[in-house]
Design an enzyme around this catalytic site. Structure first.
Site, PDB file in Angstrom:
ATOM      1  N   LYS A  13       0.834  -1.208   0.000  1.00 25.19           N
ATOM      2  CA  LYS A  13       0.000   0.000   0.000  1.00 25.19           C
ATOM      3  C   LYS A  13       0.868   1.257   0.000  1.00 25.19           C
ATOM      4  O   LYS A  13       0.672   2.156  -0.813  1.00 25.19           O
ATOM      5  CB  LYS A  13      -0.920   0.043   1.238  1.00 25.19           C
ATOM      6  CG  LYS A  13      -1.872  -1.125   1.341  1.00 25.19           C
ATOM      7  CD  LYS A  13      -2.743  -1.055   2.596  1.00 25.19           C
ATOM      8  CE  LYS A  13      -1.980  -1.094   3.908  1.00 25.19           C
ATOM      9  NZ  LYS A  13      -1.287  -2.371   4.194  1.00 25.19           N
ATOM     10  N   ARG A  88      -9.625   1.409   8.841  1.00 27.21           N
ATOM     11  CA  ARG A  88      -9.281   0.021   9.126  1.00 27.21           C
ATOM     12  C   ARG A  88     -10.396  -0.689   9.877  1.00 27.21           C
ATOM     13  O   ARG A  88     -10.284  -1.886  10.149  1.00 27.21           O
ATOM     14  CB  ARG A  88      -8.026  -0.005  10.012  1.00 27.21           C
ATOM     15  CG  ARG A  88      -6.749  -0.405   9.302  1.00 27.21           C
ATOM     16  CD  ARG A  88      -5.636  -0.308  10.334  1.00 27.21           C
ATOM     17  NE  ARG A  88      -4.479  -1.079  10.028  1.00 27.21           N
ATOM     18  CZ  ARG A  88      -3.383  -0.617   9.425  1.00 27.21           C
ATOM     19  NH1 ARG A  88      -3.330   0.617   9.008  1.00 27.21           N
ATOM     20  NH2 ARG A  88      -2.345  -1.391   9.233  1.00 27.21           N
ATOM     21  N   ARG A 122      11.288  -5.774   5.312  1.00 26.92           N
ATOM     22  CA  ARG A 122      11.070  -4.326   5.109  1.00 26.92           C
ATOM     23  C   ARG A 122      12.111  -3.491   5.862  1.00 26.92           C
ATOM     24  O   ARG A 122      12.424  -3.748   7.011  1.00 26.92           O
ATOM     25  CB  ARG A 122       9.669  -3.943   5.606  1.00 26.92           C
ATOM     26  CG  ARG A 122       9.411  -2.441   5.565  1.00 26.92           C
ATOM     27  CD  ARG A 122       7.948  -2.093   5.511  1.00 26.92           C
ATOM     28  NE  ARG A 122       7.131  -2.705   6.541  1.00 26.92           N
ATOM     29  CZ  ARG A 122       5.791  -2.709   6.512  1.00 26.92           C
ATOM     30  NH1 ARG A 122       5.140  -2.132   5.513  1.00 26.92           N
ATOM     31  NH2 ARG A 122       5.114  -3.285   7.483  1.00 26.92           N
ATOM     32  N   ARG A 153      11.173  -1.749  11.502  1.00 29.59           N
ATOM     33  CA  ARG A 153      10.088  -1.340  12.395  1.00 29.59           C
ATOM     34  C   ARG A 153       9.944  -2.329  13.549  1.00 29.59           C
ATOM     35  O   ARG A 153      10.051  -3.539  13.352  1.00 29.59           O
ATOM     36  CB  ARG A 153       8.773  -1.277  11.609  1.00 29.59           C
ATOM     37  CG  ARG A 153       8.584   0.033  10.880  1.00 29.59           C
ATOM     38  CD  ARG A 153       7.437   0.000   9.905  1.00 29.59           C
ATOM     39  NE  ARG A 153       6.199  -0.596  10.403  1.00 29.59           N
ATOM     40  CZ  ARG A 153       5.061  -0.647   9.715  1.00 29.59           C
ATOM     41  NH1 ARG A 153       5.005  -0.126   8.489  1.00 29.59           N
ATOM     42  NH2 ARG A 153       3.990  -1.193  10.226  1.00 29.59           N
ATOM     43  N   ARG A 164      -0.958  -9.102  13.408  1.00 31.10           N
ATOM     44  CA  ARG A 164      -1.481  -8.029  12.547  1.00 31.10           C
ATOM     45  C   ARG A 164      -2.319  -8.611  11.406  1.00 31.10           C
ATOM     46  O   ARG A 164      -3.336  -8.034  11.030  1.00 31.10           O
ATOM     47  CB  ARG A 164      -0.321  -7.194  11.996  1.00 31.10           C
ATOM     48  CG  ARG A 164       0.266  -6.263  13.066  1.00 31.10           C
ATOM     49  CD  ARG A 164       1.663  -5.796  12.716  1.00 31.10           C
ATOM     50  NE  ARG A 164       1.716  -5.021  11.495  1.00 31.10           N
ATOM     51  CZ  ARG A 164       2.808  -4.850  10.762  1.00 31.10           C
ATOM     52  NH1 ARG A 164       3.951  -5.404  11.135  1.00 31.10           N
ATOM     53  NH2 ARG A 164       2.766  -4.131   9.681  1.00 31.10           N
TER      54      ARG A 164
HETATM   55  P1  ADP Z   1       2.232  -1.927   3.228  1.00 32.77           P
HETATM   56  O1  ADP Z   1       2.249  -0.413   3.237  1.00 32.77           O
HETATM   57  O2  ADP Z   1       1.015  -2.467   2.531  1.00 32.77           O
HETATM   58  O3  ADP Z   1       2.409  -2.523   4.587  1.00 32.77           O
HETATM   59  P2  ADP Z   1       4.837  -1.693   1.902  1.00 32.77           P
HETATM   60  O4  ADP Z   1       4.582  -0.815   0.739  1.00 32.77           O
HETATM   61  O5  ADP Z   1       5.539  -1.113   3.071  1.00 32.77           O
HETATM   62  O6  ADP Z   1       3.459  -2.423   2.349  1.00 32.77           O
HETATM   63  O7  ADP Z   1       5.649  -2.978   1.386  1.00 32.77           O
HETATM   64  C1  ADP Z   1       6.022  -4.034   2.287  1.00 32.77           C
HETATM   65  C2  ADP Z   1       7.363  -4.607   1.855  1.00 32.77           C
HETATM   66  O8  ADP Z   1       7.222  -5.271   0.590  1.00 32.77           O
HETATM   67  C3  ADP Z   1       8.470  -3.576   1.653  1.00 32.77           C
HETATM   68  O9  ADP Z   1       9.692  -4.161   2.030  1.00 32.77           O
HETATM   69  C4  ADP Z   1       8.428  -3.294   0.169  1.00 32.77           C
HETATM   70  O10 ADP Z   1       9.693  -2.850  -0.322  1.00 32.77           O
HETATM   71  C5  ADP Z   1       8.053  -4.655  -0.400  1.00 32.77           C
HETATM   72  N1  ADP Z   1       7.243  -4.591  -1.638  1.00 32.77           N
HETATM   73  C6  ADP Z   1       6.267  -3.700  -1.953  1.00 32.77           C
HETATM   74  N2  ADP Z   1       5.720  -3.983  -3.160  1.00 32.77           N
HETATM   75  C7  ADP Z   1       6.361  -5.085  -3.612  1.00 32.77           C
HETATM   76  C8  ADP Z   1       6.254  -5.877  -4.815  1.00 32.77           C
HETATM   77  N3  ADP Z   1       5.362  -5.580  -5.784  1.00 32.77           N
HETATM   78  N4  ADP Z   1       7.080  -6.935  -4.949  1.00 32.77           N
HETATM   79  C9  ADP Z   1       7.974  -7.246  -3.980  1.00 32.77           C
HETATM   80  N5  ADP Z   1       8.136  -6.550  -2.838  1.00 32.77           N
HETATM   81  C10 ADP Z   1       7.343  -5.488  -2.654  1.00 32.77           C
HETATM   82  P1  ADP Z   2       1.100  -1.735   7.465  1.00 26.23           P
HETATM   83  O1  ADP Z   2       1.410  -0.731   6.370  1.00 26.23           O
HETATM   84  O2  ADP Z   2       2.158  -2.755   7.587  1.00 26.23           O
HETATM   85  O3  ADP Z   2      -0.270  -2.316   7.314  1.00 26.23           O
HETATM   86  P2  ADP Z   2       0.776   0.609   9.101  1.00 26.23           P
HETATM   87  O4  ADP Z   2       2.027   1.382   9.026  1.00 26.23           O
HETATM   88  O5  ADP Z   2      -0.384   1.062   8.274  1.00 26.23           O
HETATM   89  O6  ADP Z   2       1.105  -0.925   8.829  1.00 26.23           O
HETATM   90  O7  ADP Z   2       0.250   0.553  10.604  1.00 26.23           O
HETATM   91  C1  ADP Z   2       1.101   0.161  11.668  1.00 26.23           C
HETATM   92  C2  ADP Z   2       0.282   0.057  12.947  1.00 26.23           C
HETATM   93  O8  ADP Z   2      -0.254   1.359  13.275  1.00 26.23           O
HETATM   94  C3  ADP Z   2      -0.940  -0.847  12.878  1.00 26.23           C
HETATM   95  O9  ADP Z   2      -0.618  -2.216  13.153  1.00 26.23           O
HETATM   96  C4  ADP Z   2      -1.824  -0.243  13.981  1.00 26.23           C
HETATM   97  O10 ADP Z   2      -1.383  -0.619  15.275  1.00 26.23           O
HETATM   98  C5  ADP Z   2      -1.567   1.251  13.821  1.00 26.23           C
HETATM   99  N1  ADP Z   2      -2.514   1.884  12.864  1.00 26.23           N
HETATM  100  C6  ADP Z   2      -2.227   2.449  11.665  1.00 26.23           C
HETATM  101  N2  ADP Z   2      -3.339   2.906  11.074  1.00 26.23           N
HETATM  102  C7  ADP Z   2      -4.374   2.606  11.916  1.00 26.23           C
HETATM  103  C8  ADP Z   2      -5.786   2.799  11.862  1.00 26.23           C
HETATM  104  N3  ADP Z   2      -6.377   3.373  10.794  1.00 26.23           N
HETATM  105  N4  ADP Z   2      -6.527   2.366  12.916  1.00 26.23           N
HETATM  106  C9  ADP Z   2      -5.962   1.783  13.984  1.00 26.23           C
HETATM  107  N5  ADP Z   2      -4.642   1.566  14.096  1.00 26.23           N
HETATM  108  C10 ADP Z   2      -3.844   1.969  13.075  1.00 26.23           C
END
Ligand code: ADP
Ligand code: ADP
Ligand code: ZN
Length: 208
Positions: A13, A88, A122, A153, A164
């Site tokens: 995302k 969420r 990541r 992280r 999660r």
């Molecule tokens: P999210 O915001 O949904 O948690 P991230 O954008 O942070 O996901 O991506 C999670 C991990 O996967 C990061 O290490 C990122 O570099 C990697 N990643 C993102 N998109 C891809 C893809 N299309 N193929 C392989 N790795 C990816």
């Molecule tokens: P990811 O991209 O891997 O899904 P995020 O960076 O979006 O993770 O979120 C990290 C953490 O921050 C979540 O596991 C949650 O604890 C908190 N968080 C983020 N956004 C929200 C939300 N909209 N509502 C509740 N908790 C949130």
């Protein structure tokens, strides 16, 4: 254009939201990034949120809703925005619906088996916030864009990741049906190359 990206942790995302935001000149609003900034700055909100984040649980709705309301009221969001990681829960979606009408929700689909690998690899830049996967990096310690120190992280540990994913399925996945019923949900396959996925999202947005 008011967009929202939904998908499990590690779906990509943030990676895609940064690119789509640059393409359309709208701000990328990540509640996860905002919370990590609060923690870094040692604010009261940050201290409250950290306990939930580190346990892989959601931060309470009222805290998040207040934070997002304030953010989307700022002038840079007047012409649109990309929400990443919000809403969420159903309660968050309803609170958002009362203040803004989304044009599209992009649902990024990635199988669970890939998510753990993505999240555990990541790496985030402590200086510019860019996100990488360890497998993309020649230098594991420094950001290729700005030279800043890369970190892992606190919540990207395998046990927290499993929690999660369970929380995603229970609390966030129901939003897919919610936005399907409103008629604005678009599914995108998130397991290909990063550039290809960006182009697929652009195609979806241009067609709708
Ligand atoms: P999210 O915001 O949904 O948690 P991230 O954008 O942070 O996901 O991506 C999670 C991990 O996967 C990061 O290490 C990122 O570099 C990697 N990643 C993102 N998109 C891809 C893809 N299309 N193929 C392989 N790795 C990816
Ligand atoms: P990811 O991209 O891997 O899904 P995020 O960076 O979006 O993770 O979120 C990290 C953490 O921050 C979540 O596991 C949650 O604890 C908190 N968080 C983020 N956004 C929200 C939300 N909209 N509502 C509740 N908790 C949130
Ligand atoms: Zn950087």
């Amino acid at each position: 254009m008011k967009l929202m990206f939904v998908g499990p942790p590690g779906a990509g995302k943030g990676t895609q939201a940064v690119r789509i935001a640059a393409r359309y000149g709208i701000p990328h609003i990540s509640t996860g990034d905002m919370l990590r900034e609060e923690i870094k700055n040692g604010t009261e909100l940050g201290k409250q949120a950290k306990t939930y984040i580190d346990a892989g649980e959601l931060v309470p709705d009222e805290v998040i809703i207040g934070m997002v309301k304030e953010r989307i009221a700022r002038p840079d969001a007047a012409n649109g925005f990309i929400l990443d990681g919000f809403p969420r829960t159903k309660q968050q979606a309803e609170a958002l619906g009362a203040i803004a009408a989304l044009d599209a929700v992009i649902n990024i689909n990635v199988p669970d088996s890939k998510l753990i690998h993505r999240i555990c690899g990541r790496r985030v830049c402590s200086s510019c916030g860019a996100t990488y996967h360890e497998s993309m990096l020649e230098d594991q310690k420094h950001c290729p864009k700005c030279g800043g120190a890369l970190y892992i992280r606190d919540d990207d540990r395998e046990d927290t990741v499993k929690q999660r994913l369970a929380v995603y399925k229970e609390k966030t996945q129901p939003l897919i049906e919610y936005y399907t019923n409103i008629g604005i949900l678009h599914d995108v396959v998130g397991s290909g190359g990063i550039d290809d996925i960006t182009e697929t999202i652009v195609e979806v947005l241009e067609k709708k």
